[in-house]
Design a protein around this motif. Structure first.
Motif, PDB file in Angstrom:
ATOM      1  N   GLU A   1     -56.825 -41.883 -28.326  1.00 12.48           N
ATOM      2  CA  GLU A   1     -57.546 -40.815 -28.976  1.00 12.48           C
ATOM      3  C   GLU A   1     -56.592 -40.071 -29.907  1.00 12.48           C
ATOM      4  O   GLU A   1     -55.768 -40.679 -30.546  1.00 12.48           O
ATOM      5  CB  GLU A   1     -58.180 -39.906 -27.936  1.00 12.48           C
ATOM      6  N   CYS A   2     -56.643 -38.768 -29.974  1.00  9.78           N
ATOM      7  CA  CYS A   2     -55.817 -37.994 -30.902  1.00  9.78           C
ATOM      8  C   CYS A   2     -54.365 -37.989 -30.455  1.00  9.78           C
ATOM      9  O   CYS A   2     -54.076 -37.803 -29.279  1.00  9.78           O
ATOM     10  CB  CYS A   2     -56.332 -36.567 -30.987  1.00  9.78           C
ATOM     11  N   SER A   3     -53.452 -38.197 -31.403  1.00  6.32           N
ATOM     12  CA  SER A   3     -52.036 -38.211 -31.042  1.00  6.32           C
ATOM     13  C   SER A   3     -51.153 -37.740 -32.189  1.00  6.32           C
ATOM     14  O   SER A   3     -50.021 -38.182 -32.316  1.00  6.32           O
ATOM     15  CB  SER A   3     -51.620 -39.604 -30.580  1.00  6.32           C
ATOM     16  N   SER A   4     -51.670 -36.854 -33.040  1.00  5.10           N
ATOM     17  CA  SER A   4     -50.891 -36.233 -34.121  1.00  5.10           C
ATOM     18  C   SER A   4     -50.185 -37.251 -35.003  1.00  5.10           C
ATOM     19  O   SER A   4     -49.071 -37.034 -35.466  1.00  5.10           O
ATOM     20  CB  SER A   4     -49.898 -35.226 -33.549  1.00  5.10           C
ATOM     21  N   GLY A   5     -50.817 -38.392 -35.234  1.00  4.09           N
ATOM     22  CA  GLY A   5     -50.272 -39.386 -36.152  1.00  4.09           C
ATOM     23  C   GLY A   5     -49.196 -40.277 -35.579  1.00  4.09           C
ATOM     24  O   GLY A   5     -48.587 -41.058 -36.300  1.00  4.09           O
ATOM     25  N   VAL A   6     -48.947 -40.199 -34.266  1.00  2.00           N
ATOM     26  CA  VAL A   6     -47.910 -41.004 -33.634  1.00  2.00           C
ATOM     27  C   VAL A   6     -48.582 -42.060 -32.764  1.00  2.00           C
ATOM     28  O   VAL A   6     -49.446 -41.736 -31.952  1.00  2.00           O
ATOM     29  CB  VAL A   6     -46.986 -40.127 -32.759  1.00  2.00           C
ATOM     30  N   THR A   7     -48.177 -43.311 -32.933  1.00  5.64           N
ATOM     31  CA  THR A   7     -48.715 -44.384 -32.099  1.00  5.64           C
ATOM     32  C   THR A   7     -47.797 -44.588 -30.909  1.00  5.64           C
ATOM     33  O   THR A   7     -46.593 -44.753 -31.072  1.00  5.64           O
ATOM     34  CB  THR A   7     -48.823 -45.694 -32.904  1.00  5.64           C
ATOM     35  N   GLY A   8     -48.358 -44.572 -29.703  1.00  2.00           N
ATOM     36  CA  GLY A   8     -47.571 -44.809 -28.500  1.00  2.00           C
ATOM     37  C   GLY A   8     -47.131 -46.255 -28.403  1.00  2.00           C
ATOM     38  O   GLY A   8     -47.535 -47.107 -29.205  1.00  2.00           O
ATOM     39  N   ALA A   9     -46.325 -46.552 -27.410  1.00  2.00           N
ATOM     40  CA  ALA A   9     -45.874 -47.931 -27.179  1.00  2.00           C
ATOM     41  C   ALA A   9     -47.092 -48.816 -26.949  1.00  2.00           C
ATOM     42  O   ALA A   9     -48.071 -48.403 -26.341  1.00  2.00           O
ATOM     43  CB  ALA A   9     -44.943 -47.977 -25.973  1.00  2.00           C
ATOM     44  N   ILE A  10     -47.032 -50.032 -27.454  1.00  2.00           N
ATOM     45  CA  ILE A  10     -48.154 -50.956 -27.353  1.00  2.00           C
ATOM     46  C   ILE A  10     -48.026 -51.784 -26.072  1.00  2.00           C
ATOM     47  O   ILE A  10     -46.994 -52.401 -25.816  1.00  2.00           O
ATOM     48  CB  ILE A  10     -48.212 -51.888 -28.584  1.00  2.00           C
ATOM     49  N   PRO A  36     -51.004 -30.149 -26.997  1.00  2.00           N
ATOM     50  CA  PRO A  36     -52.225 -30.439 -27.770  1.00  2.00           C
ATOM     51  C   PRO A  36     -51.888 -31.331 -28.971  1.00  2.00           C
ATOM     52  O   PRO A  36     -50.833 -31.193 -29.585  1.00  2.00           O
ATOM     53  CB  PRO A  36     -52.688 -29.063 -28.234  1.00  2.00           C
ATOM     54  N   GLN A  37     -52.782 -32.250 -29.295  1.00  2.25           N
ATOM     55  CA  GLN A  37     -52.604 -33.174 -30.410  1.00  2.25           C
ATOM     56  C   GLN A  37     -53.738 -32.991 -31.404  1.00  2.25           C
ATOM     57  O   GLN A  37     -54.845 -32.626 -31.024  1.00  2.25           O
ATOM     58  CB  GLN A  37     -52.607 -34.621 -29.910  1.00  2.25           C
ATOM     59  N   ASN A  38     -53.465 -33.253 -32.688  1.00  4.49           N
ATOM     60  CA  ASN A  38     -54.563 -33.251 -33.657  1.00  4.49           C
ATOM     61  C   ASN A  38     -54.978 -34.693 -33.926  1.00  4.49           C
ATOM     62  O   ASN A  38     -54.351 -35.631 -33.451  1.00  4.49           O
ATOM     63  CB  ASN A  38     -54.172 -32.507 -34.947  1.00  4.49           C
ATOM     64  N   CYS A  39     -56.033 -34.860 -34.674  1.00  5.17           N
ATOM     65  CA  CYS A  39     -56.606 -36.198 -34.891  1.00  5.17           C
ATOM     66  C   CYS A  39     -56.426 -36.650 -36.334  1.00  5.17           C
ATOM     67  O   CYS A  39     -57.377 -37.042 -36.998  1.00  5.17           O
ATOM     68  CB  CYS A  39     -58.082 -36.191 -34.512  1.00  5.17           C
ATOM     69  N   GLN A  40     -55.197 -36.629 -36.832  1.00  7.72           N
ATOM     70  CA  GLN A  40     -54.958 -37.030 -38.220  1.00  7.72           C
ATOM     71  C   GLN A  40     -54.889 -38.534 -38.402  1.00  7.72           C
ATOM     72  O   GLN A  40     -54.780 -39.021 -39.510  1.00  7.72           O
ATOM     73  CB  GLN A  40     -53.692 -36.375 -38.739  1.00  7.72           C
ATOM     74  N   GLY A  41     -54.968 -39.291 -37.330  1.00  2.00           N
ATOM     75  CA  GLY A  41     -54.903 -40.748 -37.431  1.00  2.00           C
ATOM     76  C   GLY A  41     -53.506 -41.266 -37.151  1.00  2.00           C
ATOM     77  O   GLY A  41     -52.532 -40.535 -37.219  1.00  2.00           O
ATOM     78  N   ASN A  42     -53.417 -42.522 -36.842  1.00  2.00           N
ATOM     79  CA  ASN A  42     -52.148 -43.158 -36.509  1.00  2.00           C
ATOM     80  C   ASN A  42     -51.898 -44.320 -37.457  1.00  2.00           C
ATOM     81  O   ASN A  42     -52.814 -44.834 -38.073  1.00  2.00           O
ATOM     82  CB  ASN A  42     -52.188 -43.763 -35.104  1.00  2.00           C
ATOM     83  N   ASP A  43     -50.651 -44.772 -37.495  1.00  2.00           N
ATOM     84  CA  ASP A  43     -50.323 -45.985 -38.215  1.00  2.00           C
ATOM     85  C   ASP A  43     -50.895 -47.173 -37.434  1.00  2.00           C
ATOM     86  O   ASP A  43     -50.894 -47.184 -36.211  1.00  2.00           O
ATOM     87  CB  ASP A  43     -48.805 -46.170 -38.334  1.00  2.00           C
ATOM     88  N   SER A  44     -51.373 -48.166 -38.163  1.00  2.00           N
ATOM     89  CA  SER A  44     -51.803 -49.405 -37.524  1.00  2.00           C
ATOM     90  C   SER A  44     -50.571 -50.180 -37.085  1.00  2.00           C
ATOM     91  O   SER A  44     -49.520 -50.116 -37.720  1.00  2.00           O
ATOM     92  CB  SER A  44     -52.608 -50.264 -38.505  1.00  2.00           C
TER      93      SER A  44
END
Length: 85
Positions: A1-10, A36-44
């Motif tokens: 879900e929302c993670s302030s533009g950071v992608t967690g470990a896959i 709290p995180q915002n929903c600006q999107g993550n890198d693919s």
């Protein structure tokens, strides 16, 4: 879900080989902490999934769009099938 533009470990992909389809699920691990995180999107993140048998006439299905929170996102609005023969 929302993670302030950071992608967690896959995480490692989970693959279910069926007669009519191949269902694949790849999750990102939750970020540490409870901030709290915002929903600006993550890198693919590109992922290569090796299958131990041919795809043949089976559809490739995104498991995240079958059930759970992703179902209601715009990414899943066209359904869970990502490729079909």
């Amino acid at each position: 879900e929302c993670s302030s533009g950071v992608t967690g470990a896959i995480a490692q992909p989970v693959v279910s080989l069926g007669i009519d389809d191949i269902i694949i699920r790849v999750d990102a691990e939750p970020l540490p902490g409870n901030e709290p995180q915002n929903c600006q999107g993550n890198d693919s993140v590109q992922m290569t999934v090796s299958l131990h048998e041919p795809i043949g006439d089976r559809a490739l299905v995104d498991a995240a769009c079958l059930k759970g929170p992703a179902v209601r996102t715009s990414f899943c609005e066209t359904g869970a099938t990502r490729w079909s023969p």
